[in-house]
Design a protein around this motif. Structure first.
Motif, PDB file in Angstrom:
ATOM      1  N   UNK A  62       4.387  69.075  63.068  1.00  0.00           N
ATOM      2  CA  UNK A  62       5.304  68.464  64.020  1.00  0.00           C
ATOM      3  C   UNK A  62       6.689  69.056  63.778  1.00  0.00           C
ATOM      4  N   UNK A  63       7.176  69.801  64.755  1.00  0.00           N
ATOM      5  CA  UNK A  63       8.466  70.460  64.641  1.00  0.00           C
ATOM      6  C   UNK A  63       9.403  69.993  65.751  1.00  0.00           C
ATOM      7  N   UNK A  64      10.672  69.943  65.434  1.00  0.00           N
ATOM      8  CA  UNK A  64      11.713  69.564  66.391  1.00  0.00           C
ATOM      9  C   UNK A  64      12.576  70.792  66.644  1.00  0.00           C
ATOM     10  N   UNK A  65      12.805  71.100  67.897  1.00  0.00           N
ATOM     11  CA  UNK A  65      13.622  72.258  68.261  1.00  0.00           C
ATOM     12  C   UNK A  65      15.042  71.805  68.582  1.00  0.00           C
ATOM     13  N   UNK A  66      16.002  72.403  67.890  1.00  0.00           N
ATOM     14  CA  UNK A  66      17.412  72.073  68.082  1.00  0.00           C
ATOM     15  C   UNK A  66      18.120  73.288  68.694  1.00  0.00           C
ATOM     16  N   UNK A  85      11.381  70.385  60.506  1.00  0.00           N
ATOM     17  CA  UNK A  85      10.193  69.533  60.437  1.00  0.00           C
ATOM     18  C   UNK A  85      10.519  68.086  60.744  1.00  0.00           C
ATOM     19  N   UNK A  86       9.617  67.436  61.451  1.00  0.00           N
ATOM     20  CA  UNK A  86       9.719  65.993  61.673  1.00  0.00           C
ATOM     21  C   UNK A  86       9.034  65.310  60.497  1.00  0.00           C
ATOM     22  N   UNK A  87       9.717  64.397  59.844  1.00  0.00           N
ATOM     23  CA  UNK A  87       9.179  63.762  58.648  1.00  0.00           C
ATOM     24  C   UNK A  87       7.962  62.890  58.960  1.00  0.00           C
ATOM     25  N   UNK A  88       7.771  62.522  60.227  1.00  0.00           N
ATOM     26  CA  UNK A  88       6.593  61.743  60.599  1.00  0.00           C
ATOM     27  C   UNK A  88       5.308  62.563  60.449  1.00  0.00           C
ATOM     28  N   UNK A  89       5.444  63.875  60.306  1.00  0.00           N
ATOM     29  CA  UNK A  89       4.286  64.736  60.080  1.00  0.00           C
ATOM     30  C   UNK A  89       3.601  64.387  58.754  1.00  0.00           C
ATOM     31  N   UNK A 226       5.598  73.092  56.621  1.00  0.00           N
ATOM     32  CA  UNK A 226       6.990  73.080  56.157  1.00  0.00           C
ATOM     33  C   UNK A 226       7.159  72.106  54.997  1.00  0.00           C
ATOM     34  N   UNK A 227       8.092  72.397  54.127  1.00  0.00           N
ATOM     35  CA  UNK A 227       8.411  71.498  53.027  1.00  0.00           C
ATOM     36  C   UNK A 227       8.926  70.165  53.579  1.00  0.00           C
ATOM     37  N   UNK A 228       8.467  69.076  53.004  1.00  0.00           N
ATOM     38  CA  UNK A 228       8.949  67.764  53.451  1.00  0.00           C
ATOM     39  C   UNK A 228      10.429  67.622  53.105  1.00  0.00           C
ATOM     40  N   UNK A 229      11.267  67.297  54.094  1.00  0.00           N
ATOM     41  CA  UNK A 229      12.706  67.175  53.815  1.00  0.00           C
ATOM     42  C   UNK A 229      12.989  66.029  52.850  1.00  0.00           C
ATOM     43  N   UNK A 287      15.045  75.145  50.036  1.00  0.00           N
ATOM     44  CA  UNK A 287      14.563  75.114  51.418  1.00  0.00           C
ATOM     45  C   UNK A 287      13.363  76.026  51.561  1.00  0.00           C
ATOM     46  N   UNK A 288      12.444  75.652  52.429  1.00  0.00           N
ATOM     47  CA  UNK A 288      11.260  76.446  52.712  1.00  0.00           C
ATOM     48  C   UNK A 288      11.247  76.754  54.199  1.00  0.00           C
ATOM     49  N   UNK A 289      10.717  77.909  54.580  1.00  0.00           N
ATOM     50  CA  UNK A 289      10.684  78.258  55.995  1.00  0.00           C
ATOM     51  C   UNK A 289      10.022  77.148  56.794  1.00  0.00           C
TER      52      UNK A 289
END
Length: 334
Positions: A62-66, A85-89, A226-229, A287-289
């Motif tokens: 689940x990705x969010x585009x900004x 990344x959306x943390x809800x993933x 993606x790495x969890x924020x 940070x991870x890609x």
């Protein structure tokens, strides 16, 4: 003035980037099925996840585009986009600072368009072999087990291989599994994969494919999420979101060590290269890609269905957002 050692380190880093085509050059592990020509098909053979605890043979992303109106400090820059990344993933009950706010916008008819732009986009990570490849310049890497990033349009067709009562084994079964044919057509200007399907004939893995699995092993798909924020990174994501909605430019100095547009270097990494010869340690944010190559791909841009939200009166925050957007659009038109 930089020392000779520092200058040499910088030049070496620049030459390495030029030779490799940039730090985001793909290793070929991801198969870009979205690059096949319309009217052609690629034949894939899915494999199970290397982690036996995974429920299916795919994982959801689940990705969010900004979007940003360029990069701060670069004159005449073009709009750029950052995926976070959306943390809800990782936990459906987790608090995502972007989605929690955007979700409320859907209650206001006037904000639905802007809400959809910032709503999370889902894609799905698989692995397997490419058995028929219509992309002429695609090169199979040394490890022929490829990873696939599939859109929400393809997932129901892939799930059908599990629900079909005439299919007796998992599509990933080594001996009785099935090929999956990805067929690309067009609906207007958009790619359409709705005619993709499984073969009705079982197809065992070949000796060469079994040898590749024995030699390289299966990927653990979770390693490529993606790495969890953490809390600090969630704060950065919220800052970027607010700046994006406000129509600001992307600020490399503020956010570059966390999440960046494709092709933008990590400023802390550059500092590390510059001071490497002097033995100075420069802290680098963990940070991870966000995505495999950080490069946007065609089939990840599909609109998502709006979340179920009961209509209600606009909040003061929603009214402020709408007024701000309308004002910005008015200035652009002028």
């Amino acid at each position: 003035m930089a020392t000779l050692a520092e200058m040499r380190a910088r030049i070496a880093a620049q030459e390495n980037r030029q030779k490799s085509g940039g730090k985001f050059k793909s290793d070929g592990a991801i198969y870009p099925h979205w690059n096949i020509d319309a009217g052609t098909s690629a034949v894939l053979r899915f494999l199970p996840d290397g982690d036996p605890k995974t429920e299916f043979f795919w994982l959801e992303r689940q990705l969010i585009k900004l979007p940003f109106n360029g990069i701060k400090g670069q004159a005449g820059g073009k709009p750029v986009e950052v995926q976070v990344p959306c943390v809800e993933m990782y936990d459906p009950k987790a608090f995502c600072p972007v989605i929690s706010e955007v979700r409320t916008w859907y209650a206001d008819e006037s904000l639905k368009a802007i809400a959809s732009k910032y709503w999370k986009k889902r894609s799905y990570l698989f692995q397997g072999f490419v058995r028929q490849n219509p992309i002429g310049d695609d090169v199979t890497p040394a490890n022929p087990i490829r990873r696939f990033v599939m859109s929400s349009q393809l997932l129901p067709l892939i799930r059908a291989g599990i629900m079909d009562p005439e299919i007796l084994e998992s599509p990933t079964h080594y001996e009785r599994g099935l090929n999956f044919t990805v067929t690309k057509t067009m609906k207007g200007q958009y790619a359409d994969y709705s005619t993709s399907s499984y073969s009705r004939r079982e197809s065992a893995l070949t000796e060469v494919e079994l040898a590749a699995i024995a030699s390289h092993g299966l990927f653990k798909l979770a390693d490529f999420l993606p790495k969890r924020p953490n809390d600090a990174e969630l704060k950065i994501i919220k800052e970027m979101f607010d700046a994006s909605v406000n129509g600001e430019e992307y600020d490399v100095a503020r956010w570059g060590s966390y999440y960046r547009p494709f092709g933008v270097d990590d400023p802390s990494a550059n500092a590390l290269v510059g001071h490497a010869a002097a033995g100075i340690t420069v802290p680098v944010a963990p940070a991870k890609a966000v995505v495999e190559s950080a490069k946007p791909v065609e089939d990840m841009a599909e609109p998502e269905a709006a979340p179920a939200v009961k209509p209600g009166p606009s909040s003061d925050k929603a009214k402020e957002i709408l007024a701000m957007i309308l004002q910005r659009q008015g200035k652009a038109a002028a």
